[in-house]
Motif scaffolding. Structure first.
Motif, mmCIF file in Angstrom:
data_model
loop_
_atom_site.group_PDB
_atom_site.id
_atom_site.type_symbol
_atom_site.label_atom_id
_atom_site.label_comp_id
_atom_site.label_asym_id
_atom_site.label_seq_id
_atom_site.Cartn_x
_atom_site.Cartn_y
_atom_site.Cartn_z
ATOM 1 N N SER A 1 0.810 -1.217 0.000
ATOM 2 C CA SER A 1 0.000 0.000 0.000
ATOM 3 C C SER A 1 0.844 1.268 0.000
ATOM 4 O O SER A 1 0.344 2.350 -0.336
ATOM 5 C CB SER A 1 -0.942 0.004 1.210
ATOM 6 N N VAL A 2 2.122 1.148 0.358
ATOM 7 C CA VAL A 2 2.964 2.347 0.463
ATOM 8 C C VAL A 2 4.303 2.230 -0.256
ATOM 9 O O VAL A 2 4.939 3.253 -0.539
ATOM 10 C CB VAL A 2 3.222 2.713 1.938
ATOM 11 N N ILE A 3 4.738 1.023 -0.549
ATOM 12 C CA ILE A 3 6.071 0.862 -1.133
ATOM 13 C C ILE A 3 6.180 1.578 -2.473
ATOM 14 O O ILE A 3 5.214 1.654 -3.243
ATOM 15 C CB ILE A 3 6.415 -0.636 -1.292
ATOM 16 N N VAL A 4 7.350 2.152 -2.731
ATOM 17 C CA VAL A 4 7.603 2.794 -4.030
ATOM 18 C C VAL A 4 8.141 1.724 -4.971
ATOM 19 O O VAL A 4 9.300 1.310 -4.874
ATOM 20 C CB VAL A 4 8.588 3.965 -3.897
ATOM 21 N N GLU A 5 7.284 1.279 -5.863
ATOM 22 C CA GLU A 5 7.641 0.227 -6.823
ATOM 23 C C GLU A 5 6.933 0.538 -8.130
ATOM 24 O O GLU A 5 5.711 0.578 -8.193
ATOM 25 C CB GLU A 5 7.225 -1.141 -6.293
ATOM 26 N N ARG A 6 7.719 0.763 -9.176
ATOM 27 C CA ARG A 6 7.150 1.191 -10.449
ATOM 28 C C ARG A 6 7.632 0.293 -11.584
ATOM 29 O O ARG A 6 8.778 -0.167 -11.600
ATOM 30 C CB ARG A 6 7.563 2.626 -10.753
ATOM 31 N N SER A 7 6.736 0.060 -12.537
ATOM 32 C CA SER A 7 7.047 -0.748 -13.720
ATOM 33 C C SER A 7 6.976 0.127 -14.965
ATOM 34 O O SER A 7 6.064 0.936 -15.124
ATOM 35 C CB SER A 7 6.050 -1.899 -13.871
ATOM 36 N N VAL A 8 7.951 -0.038 -15.844
ATOM 37 C CA VAL A 8 7.961 0.600 -17.155
ATOM 38 C C VAL A 8 8.132 -0.499 -18.198
ATOM 39 O O VAL A 8 8.547 -1.612 -17.862
ATOM 40 C CB VAL A 8 9.095 1.644 -17.281
ATOM 41 N N PRO A 9 7.806 -0.233 -19.460
ATOM 42 C CA PRO A 9 8.021 -1.267 -20.477
ATOM 43 C C PRO A 9 9.466 -1.734 -20.495
ATOM 44 O O PRO A 9 10.397 -0.940 -20.299
ATOM 45 C CB PRO A 9 7.639 -0.544 -21.773
ATOM 46 N N ALA A 10 9.668 -3.032 -20.725
ATOM 47 C CA ALA A 10 11.027 -3.590 -20.720
ATOM 48 C C ALA A 10 11.915 -2.922 -21.756
ATOM 49 O O ALA A 10 13.141 -2.898 -21.607
ATOM 50 C CB ALA A 10 10.973 -5.092 -20.958
ATOM 51 N N SER A 11 11.316 -2.340 -22.786
ATOM 52 C CA SER A 11 12.095 -1.650 -23.823
ATOM 53 C C SER A 11 12.856 -0.455 -23.266
ATOM 54 O O SER A 11 13.839 -0.003 -23.862
ATOM 55 C CB SER A 11 11.183 -1.190 -24.962
ATOM 56 N N ALA A 12 12.424 0.073 -22.112
ATOM 57 C CA ALA A 12 13.126 1.198 -21.486
ATOM 58 C C ALA A 12 14.534 0.821 -21.056
ATOM 59 O O ALA A 12 15.361 1.699 -20.782
ATOM 60 C CB ALA A 12 12.334 1.722 -20.293
ATOM 61 N N MET A 13 14.822 -0.481 -20.987
ATOM 62 C CA MET A 13 16.168 -0.936 -20.636
ATOM 63 C C MET A 13 17.214 -0.371 -21.586
ATOM 64 O O MET A 13 18.383 -0.204 -21.207
ATOM 65 C CB MET A 13 16.222 -2.460 -20.665
#
Length: 409
Positions: A205-217
């Motif tokens: 509920s509070v953790i900072v965890e973000r996903s972006v497309p794998a292509s951003a690698m």
């Protein structure tokens, strides 16, 4: 074809102009904001003192909204390309960790997952995998929120939740190659922050965890230096995931886990936070996530601090960036957008992820003027006149909102 990003070996920067730029950025704390400049509308915290973890910053260049939100004054940006530490904004979703995490920086550990040979690596081990430097605009997703007429919740940023920074570290793709490559079917690159979480509540509920497309690698970096020195605690040190072209929340501070995943993170900051929901609505996974930035510009001076100008020749200046693309041109209007004239791009081009300074020479007689700027990126996207309305006050690129009124005597 748009220009490729600047991603130069560290030794090149030390030998060339990049080192001079970084040194100038570090040496300058920025001009004091003139007394006439007002804080952001609704910025009740504008007179608050700097929090302890950012006490080394230049208070005259900043608006302190809260202990986790500090904005650069519009008149403090100056005309250099790189934003000095003392003036750079701060936006933390959680309180910064204890400064003790910086005592042994090289001992900081990060878990790399979703690759053929997953493992934990120390910062010291990352440094032995290679070093690169890139210039990138760091911008909070809500920069420009104060201009939304319905006053969305959140910090009422004007233009100061942004800066252009030199990052040094190891490209994520190099780390992945060293660990055998990405596992099949992994569509996302997910970063997890290392802040201390409150006790007694669901971490998701509070953790900072973000996903972006794998292509951003292709452009992402695990960075340990910022403007040529170790990243300060206020900005995510000892290690930060940096994702060029994406809004700041996606460049996860204190990164402790980097995972290639089949699905987006189920942390609330991803599923419900930073979503482009309709006005009056609430974020949910069906709505677009705030990720890639788009073309934007604004004018920083003269007269943006509220002081009256004298009728004379002036050099109107500001910054422009394209998010995922390079800036191709900037136009300036002296009459609130009725007519436009081409400005000059000034200073070095540090790549498609950096911003460009622009300058327009004008003679301003006595009177009132509404100055505006409009940028166009390398693939033809033009900065829009109007903002895209949304409940969170995100992604405001409106040139009309960012126009400034100046008075000439």
């Amino acid at each position: 074809m748009s220009p490729q990003p600047v991603l130069l070996p560290r030794r090149h920067w030390l030998a060339g102009s990049g080192a001079a730029l970084a040194a100038a950025a570090l040496a300058r704390t920025g001009p004091a904001a003139a007394a006439g400049e007002t804080p952001a509308p609704g910025a009740a915290g504008a007179t608050k003192p700097l929090p302890a973890y950012a006490a080394w910053k230049d208070p005259s260049s900043l608006i302190v909204h809260s202990s986790n939100t500090i904005e650069t004054r519009r008149s403090a940006f100056g005309t250099g390309v790189i934003t000095p530490f003392g003036q750079l904004y701060v936006r933390n979703n959680l309180p910064a960790p204890d400064a003790s995490i910086l005592a042994e920086r090289d001992a900081w550990q990060i878990s790399i997952e979703g690759v053929k040979n997953p493992r934990q690596l120390t910062l010291g081990e990352l440094k032995r995998m290679g070093i690169e430097t890139t210039a990138m605009v760091l911008q909070c997703s809500g920069n420009g929120r104060s201009y939304f007429p319905d006053k969305p919740g959140g910090t009422p940023w004007q233009v100061g939740a942004a800066g252009c920074v030199l990052w040094s570290g190891v490209p994520v793709r190099w780390v992945v190659d060293a660990l055998g490559g990405v596992d099949p079917g992994m569509a996302y690159l997910t970063g997890t922050g290392g802040e201390k979480l409150p006790d007694g509540i669901d971490p998701k509920s509070v953790i900072v965890e973000r996903s972006v497309p794998a292509s951003a690698m292709a452009d992402a970096m695990l960075a340990w230096e910022m403007n040529g020195v170790p990243i300060p605690l206020a900005h995510g040190g000892p290690l930060r995931l940096v994702v060029p072209g994406y809004t700041g929340v996606n460049s996860v501070k204190y990164v402790k886990r980097l995972a290639f995943t089949a699905r987006e993170s189920d942390a609330r900051i991803m599923t419900h936070g930073y979503r482009l929901s309709p006005p009056g609505g609430k974020g949910d996974p069906s709505q677009p996530s705030v990720q890639e930035m788009s073309v934007k510009s604004w004018i920083n001076g003269p007269g943006t601090d509220g002081t009256r100008l004298k009728a004379a020749d002036v050099q109107i200046h500001g910054v422009a960036f394209g998010g995922m693309h390079a800036v191709a041109k900037v136009e300036v209007s002296l009459d609130a957008g009725k007519t436009w004239q081409l400005a000059r791009l000034a200073g070095p081009d540090l790549g498609r992820f950096a911003w460009r300074q622009f300058v327009f020479a004008a003679r301003l007689p006595a009177g009132q003027f509404t100055l505006a700027s409009r940028a166009t990126d390398a693939v033809g996207n033009v900065q829009p006149e109007q903002r895209m309305e949304n409940a969170g006050g995100y992604n405001n690129t409106s040139w009309a909102d960012h126009a400034v009124k100046v008075s000439v005597a």
